[in-house]
Design an enzyme around this catalytic site. Structure first.
Site, PDB file in Angstrom:
ATOM      1  N   PRO A  57      40.312  31.304  39.328  1.00 24.55           N
ATOM      2  CA  PRO A  57      40.525  32.699  38.944  1.00 24.55           C
ATOM      3  C   PRO A  57      42.008  33.006  39.012  1.00 24.55           C
ATOM      4  O   PRO A  57      42.662  32.681  40.008  1.00 24.55           O
ATOM      5  CB  PRO A  57      39.757  33.480  40.030  1.00 24.55           C
ATOM      6  CG  PRO A  57      39.594  32.547  41.182  1.00 24.55           C
ATOM      7  CD  PRO A  57      39.664  31.156  40.642  1.00 24.55           C
ATOM      8  N   MET A  58      42.553  33.592  37.946  1.00 27.08           N
ATOM      9  CA  MET A  58      43.982  33.958  37.959  1.00 27.08           C
ATOM     10  C   MET A  58      44.152  35.304  37.272  1.00 27.08           C
ATOM     11  O   MET A  58      43.814  35.456  36.089  1.00 27.08           O
ATOM     12  CB  MET A  58      44.828  32.896  37.251  1.00 27.08           C
ATOM     13  CG  MET A  58      44.967  31.609  38.043  1.00 27.08           C
ATOM     14  SD  MET A  58      46.072  30.421  37.261  1.00 27.08           S
ATOM     15  CE  MET A  58      45.029  29.765  35.968  1.00 27.08           C
ATOM     16  N   GLN A 107      34.595  37.257  40.146  1.00 28.03           N
ATOM     17  CA  GLN A 107      35.227  37.321  41.475  1.00 28.03           C
ATOM     18  C   GLN A 107      35.632  38.748  41.829  1.00 28.03           C
ATOM     19  O   GLN A 107      36.225  39.452  41.009  1.00 28.03           O
ATOM     20  CB  GLN A 107      36.467  36.432  41.527  1.00 28.03           C
ATOM     21  CG  GLN A 107      36.989  36.304  42.957  1.00 28.03           C
ATOM     22  CD  GLN A 107      38.346  35.643  43.061  1.00 28.03           C
ATOM     23  OE1 GLN A 107      39.338  36.133  42.521  1.00 28.03           O
ATOM     24  NE2 GLN A 107      38.399  34.534  43.765  1.00 28.03           N
ATOM     25  N   CYS A 164      43.751  35.930  48.256  1.00 28.54           N
ATOM     26  CA  CYS A 164      44.923  36.447  47.548  1.00 28.54           C
ATOM     27  C   CYS A 164      46.014  36.863  48.536  1.00 28.54           C
ATOM     28  O   CYS A 164      45.779  37.667  49.432  1.00 28.54           O
ATOM     29  CB  CYS A 164      44.545  37.641  46.673  1.00 28.54           C
ATOM     30  SG  CYS A 164      45.999  38.323  45.863  1.00 28.54           S
ATOM     31  N   LYS A 174      36.189  32.019  47.821  1.00 31.05           N
ATOM     32  CA  LYS A 174      37.433  31.273  47.622  1.00 31.05           C
ATOM     33  C   LYS A 174      38.437  31.778  48.645  1.00 31.05           C
ATOM     34  O   LYS A 174      38.625  32.993  48.789  1.00 31.05           O
ATOM     35  CB  LYS A 174      37.965  31.483  46.212  1.00 31.05           C
ATOM     36  CG  LYS A 174      39.306  30.821  45.980  1.00 31.05           C
ATOM     37  CD  LYS A 174      39.646  30.746  44.510  1.00 31.05           C
ATOM     38  CE  LYS A 174      41.010  30.135  44.291  1.00 31.05           C
ATOM     39  NZ  LYS A 174      42.114  31.071  44.576  1.00 31.05           N
ATOM     40  N   GLY A 217      44.687  23.405  44.691  1.00 36.12           N
ATOM     41  CA  GLY A 217      46.091  23.471  45.056  1.00 36.12           C
ATOM     42  C   GLY A 217      46.879  22.304  44.519  1.00 36.12           C
ATOM     43  O   GLY A 217      46.674  21.160  44.941  1.00 36.12           O
ATOM     44  N   GLY A 267      44.407  25.712  38.652  1.00 32.37           N
ATOM     45  CA  GLY A 267      44.965  26.994  38.247  1.00 32.37           C
ATOM     46  C   GLY A 267      46.166  26.824  37.350  1.00 32.37           C
ATOM     47  O   GLY A 267      46.045  26.678  36.130  1.00 32.37           O
TER      48      GLY A 267
END
Ligand SMILES: Cc1cc2nc3c(=O)[nH]c(=O)nc-3n(C[C@H](O)[C@H](O)[C@H](O)COP(=O)(O)O)c2cc1C
Length: 329
Positions: free
Chosen positions: A18-19, A72, A102, A141, A205, A228
């Site tokens: 998710p971005m 999300q 986040c 997440k 990551g 991501g």
């Protein structure tokens, strides 16, 4: 076969992270076409959702060709989280994902996102309330911890599994690290070694190549990998990793024609979904990566990131296609 509840994701799923302002329907369509197995929406504020804010509600838009998909949410207030869970449940994604990772200030200072990493009991309580409320599988997440001294992720994984989550994605950094340094997957690997853990654990990551994906899969034993930044302007990362896993060979990078076609499709979809002005604006962050490495691309990129005239944008993309056709590069 990796499964989230009864949703089958294949032998080793690749997930699109998710971005915010990136993982929207236009971009997700391109990632899906390149073999991404599971996607998430960008995070949606529960406070926005329960107040029916247009920006939040639009982010609930999901399409059948995207499935399986997770929506999300982020928030800190239990009542709001539970009400938002009802709204997400009605939207019928395959999965409801909670963001506890986040790191940005405006989210963290309200105790949401990675802010909750300072209060693990509250994290567990919020998660349980949502699991109890929805019939959708709930996933989480998160990051390793708040800072170097509070990397409680091993305990967190057990406690979240115990209250009923069906998968956990872990970004191998602390909140304090933001995006600095290198993601460390050591603790993610340790969670996979814990015989009590039954749910899929997805590593996240810094995966930016097929070789790194294979190395991290083998070293840390994760059930899948979430990608991501490496996908931004480069949705081909999914097919490249899949091909490498299947054959041990590296695929050739996309041709200029493919890059241009993808940027064009992305722009088309962006305008269709967000309207002309916003569609053009939000597309700007993607061009650099779409055309990375092409010599003397700067002058064209300048036009792409400043022009508002749709015709001129399409003409510029066409010109890039012509100038950089394979024969001339
Ligand atoms: C522009 C941007 C927006 C992001 N927005 C979100 C988000 O909405 N929800 C979330 O859980 N993580 C978000 N993240 C974090 C990513 O999902 C991911 O955990 C992080 O980028 C590390 O993975 P990567 O190294 O593959 O990029 C965002 C990251 C970036 C770069």
């Amino acid at each position: 076969m990796v499964k989230i509840a009864d949703i089958e994701l294949g032998a080793f799923p690749l997930l699109l992270a998710p971005m915010e302002d990136v993982s929207d329907p236009p971009f997700r369509a391109l990632c899906k076409a390149q073999g991404c197995d599971m996607m998430y929406t960008e995070f949606i504020s529960v406070e926005g959702l329960i107040r029916d804010a247009d920006k939040s509600v639009q982010k609930l838009d999901i399409y059948d060709y995207e499935r399986p998909i997770g929506i999300q949410i982020f928030g800190a207030n239990l009542d709001s989280m539970v009400q938002a869970a009802d709204i997400v449940t009605e939207a019928r994604p395959e999965v409801l994902d909670i963001n506890f990772g986040c790191p940005v200030k405006k989210v963290v200072c309200k105790g949401a996102g990675a802010g909750i990493l300072q209060d693990i009991p509250k994290m567990v309580e919020l998660t349980k309330a949502i699991v109890d409320r929805t019939d959708l599988p709930v996933t989480v997440k998160t990051r390793l911890g708040w800072d170097d001294n509070t990397k409680y992720i091993e305990e967190v994984a057990e406690r979240l599994q115990d209250v009923g989550i069906k998968a956990l994605s872990i970004h191998g950094r602390t909140r304090k690290q933001m995006y600095k340094g290198e993601a460390d997957w050591t603790l993610i690997g340790k969670i996979k070694d814990n015989p009590r853990i039954q749910i899929p654990i997805f590593g996240n990551g810094d995966i930016d190549s097929p070789e790194k994906a294979a190395a991290y899969r083998d070293r840390y034993g994760v059930d899948g990998i979430m990608i991501g930044r490496a996908a931004i302007g480069y949705p081909w990362i999914f097919r490249e990793i899949k091909h490498y896993f299947a054959t041990g060979q590296l695929l050739d990078p996309p041709t200029t024609a493919e890059r241009v076609a993808a940027a064009r499709e992305h722009l088309d979809r962006s305008i269709a979904w967000k309207g002309e002005t916003l569609g053009i604006l939000e597309m700007r962050r993607h061009y650099t990566n779409y055309f990375r490495g092409l010599p003397h691309i700067k002058q064209y990129r300048k036009v792409l990131v400043s022009e508002f005239d749709t015709e001129k944008l399409y003409a510029t993309l066409e010109e890039i296609g012509e100038i950089y056709s394979e024969a001339s590069v």
